[in-house]
Design an enzyme around this catalytic site. Sequence first.
Site, PDB file in Angstrom:
ATOM      1  CD  GLU A 286      22.829 -65.596  35.234  1.00  0.00           C
ATOM      2  OE1 GLU A 286      22.636 -66.326  34.233  1.00  0.00           O
ATOM      3  OE2 GLU A 286      23.648 -65.874  36.119  1.00  0.00           O
ATOM      4  N   GLY A 288      18.415 -61.255  29.319  1.00  0.00           N
ATOM      5  CA  GLY A 288      19.019 -60.602  28.158  1.00  0.00           C
ATOM      6  C   GLY A 288      17.941 -60.269  27.138  1.00  0.00           C
ATOM      7  NE  ARG A 289      15.485 -65.088  23.696  1.00  0.00           N
ATOM      8  CZ  ARG A 289      16.164 -65.594  22.662  1.00  0.00           C
ATOM      9  NH1 ARG A 289      15.954 -65.156  21.464  1.00  0.00           N
ATOM     10  NH2 ARG A 289      17.043 -66.557  22.863  1.00  0.00           N
ATOM     11  CE1 TYR A 329      20.341 -70.848  18.498  1.00  0.00           C
ATOM     12  CE2 TYR A 329      19.760 -68.596  17.945  1.00  0.00           C
ATOM     13  CZ  TYR A 329      20.559 -69.494  18.627  1.00  0.00           C
ATOM     14  OH  TYR A 329      21.554 -69.022  19.446  1.00  0.00           O
ATOM     15  CB  CYS A 355      27.955 -67.497  -1.596  1.00  0.00           C
ATOM     16  SG  CYS A 355      28.153 -66.073  -2.664  1.00  0.00           S
ATOM     17  CD  GLU A 356      27.232 -70.857   3.409  1.00  0.00           C
ATOM     18  OE1 GLU A 356      26.600 -71.946   3.373  1.00  0.00           O
ATOM     19  OE2 GLU A 356      28.457 -70.783   3.524  1.00  0.00           O
TER      20      GLU A 356
HETATM   21  C1  LIG Z   1      22.481 -66.381  27.506  1.00  0.00           C
HETATM   22  C2  LIG Z   1      22.420 -66.453  28.963  1.00  0.00           C
HETATM   23  C3  LIG Z   1      21.498 -65.672  29.676  1.00  0.00           C
HETATM   24  C4  LIG Z   1      20.469 -64.774  29.008  1.00  0.00           C
HETATM   25  O1  LIG Z   1      19.387 -65.487  28.526  1.00  0.00           O
HETATM   26  P1  LIG Z   1      18.103 -64.723  27.929  1.00  0.00           P
HETATM   27  O2  LIG Z   1      17.241 -65.787  27.439  1.00  0.00           O
HETATM   28  O3  LIG Z   1      18.613 -63.829  26.839  1.00  0.00           O
HETATM   29  O4  LIG Z   1      17.499 -63.945  29.021  1.00  0.00           O
HETATM   30  C5  LIG Z   1      21.543 -65.718  31.060  1.00  0.00           C
HETATM   31  N1  LIG Z   1      22.431 -66.516  31.717  1.00  0.00           N
HETATM   32  C6  LIG Z   1      23.323 -67.276  31.059  1.00  0.00           C
HETATM   33  C7  LIG Z   1      24.267 -68.112  31.824  1.00  0.00           C
HETATM   34  C8  LIG Z   1      23.343 -67.283  29.668  1.00  0.00           C
HETATM   35  O5  LIG Z   1      24.212 -68.070  29.033  1.00  0.00           O
END
Ligand SMILES: *Cc1c(COP(=O)(O)O)cnc(C)c1O
Length: 427
Positions: A286, A288-289, A329, A355-356
């Site tokens: 899974e 993403g980043r 973060y 404004c923070e």
């Molecule tokens: C956010 C998330 C990801 C993606 O994580 P990355 O670090 O962006 O690869 C995968 N699985 C779940 C369940 C997430 O919450």
Amino acid sequence: MSHFHYKNGVLHAENTSLTDIAQQFGSPTYVYSKAALVENFSAYANACKENRRDETTALVCYSVKSNSNLAVLNLLSRMGSGFDIVSGGELLRVIAAGGDPRKVIFSGVGKTHEEMRLALSHDILCFNVESTAELDRLNEVAGDMGKQAPISLRVNPNVDPKTHPYISTGLKENKFGIDYDEALTAYREAATLPNIRVVGIDCHIGSQLLDDAPLLEALDRLIELVDRLAQEGIRLHHLDIGGGIGITYDKDKPVAVADYLTRLFAKIDKWRLMSHKGAPIQVMFEPGRSIVGNAGVLLTEVEYLKHGAVKNFAIVNAAMNDLMRPAMYEAWHGVQPVVQCATPSKIYDVVGPVCESGDWLARERALAIQQGDLLAIMSAGAYGMTMSSNYNTRSRAAEVMVDGDKVHLIRKRETASDLFALESLLP
Ligand SMILES: *Cc1c(COP(=O)(O)O)cnc(C)c1O
């Protein structure tokens, strides 16, 4: 080579100068490189192929929450990607982008009745269930619809990913998943529910992991569980290791995706041989980043320079509402001037107009800049636009995707009237 690079002193995305993009589309604007997206997804897809996996034995489910623009989802879907979603809204996005709901897995601790119905009506691949209460609700909703819901349990392998506490998710004290010690009981319960079909197991121990050792350790723990479940006659078809390989923001040196996947598949092959259960198991990822993070920058303009006794500020037209990671973060993002300049630099905090005091994008950077200059906030493709808000009634940035020397507008800049269109006055 990075798809963001200087040519004749001007920062380009592929073959397009960021100066031209700012002229045509204004700023702040998120700029993505199509070639970078393709390359990053291919790192996973090719590693699967090289380890003799097809879609039935390895499926990459892109994590939609990292960047959910329809053009991004459409591009990945055309490359064969599945999708990991965390809301009904994300499922509708995947479908609107032409993605296949049968390659969608649904994560998240708080799925509503409505979201379950939506996902079941589209026959998604799997629900990643995070509690026994959720299991009971899903059983009920599926029963009402005359369906069986395919499920994995999200198990907490209790492995320390050694990343930022806010993005570490697989420890006992996290809100996510089911405790490792309770997983067997939960699986036994799931197996008795008439409208639930147990198909897999999953975990997600955290994000921005630079080393794959914690992921491989988590894999070992999942394998142990799969074997114990098999002894009880509960056979799983897939094993989902979650997201997780990090990217280079500053000096970070993440393990290569190909090396991580090769080690992971080797472990799985060895296990399937040793346990004399030759049957292949489908492996899911899974990410993403690692797919979008370094495929995007946030383009912004310097509104003012403010030289103080203790600090200098570069006040830019992007803010924490556009890119929340630094405020949330204390994340580090590179800052590059779009036009390289030879004049001596000063040290600046790059801040927005919100404004923070938490509204900063970068701290203590040496920059040779003037009012009106353009800056690129680097590595902003993941958890950038998707975490943006309208705080201070700021319109969200435009998004463009560069393809060679072509630029496509993939999200218009919001107008102020868009922002209050859903509101109404008292009678
Ligand atoms: C956010 C998330 C990801 C993606 O994580 P990355 O670090 O962006 O690869 C995968 N699985 C779940 C369940 C997430 O919450």
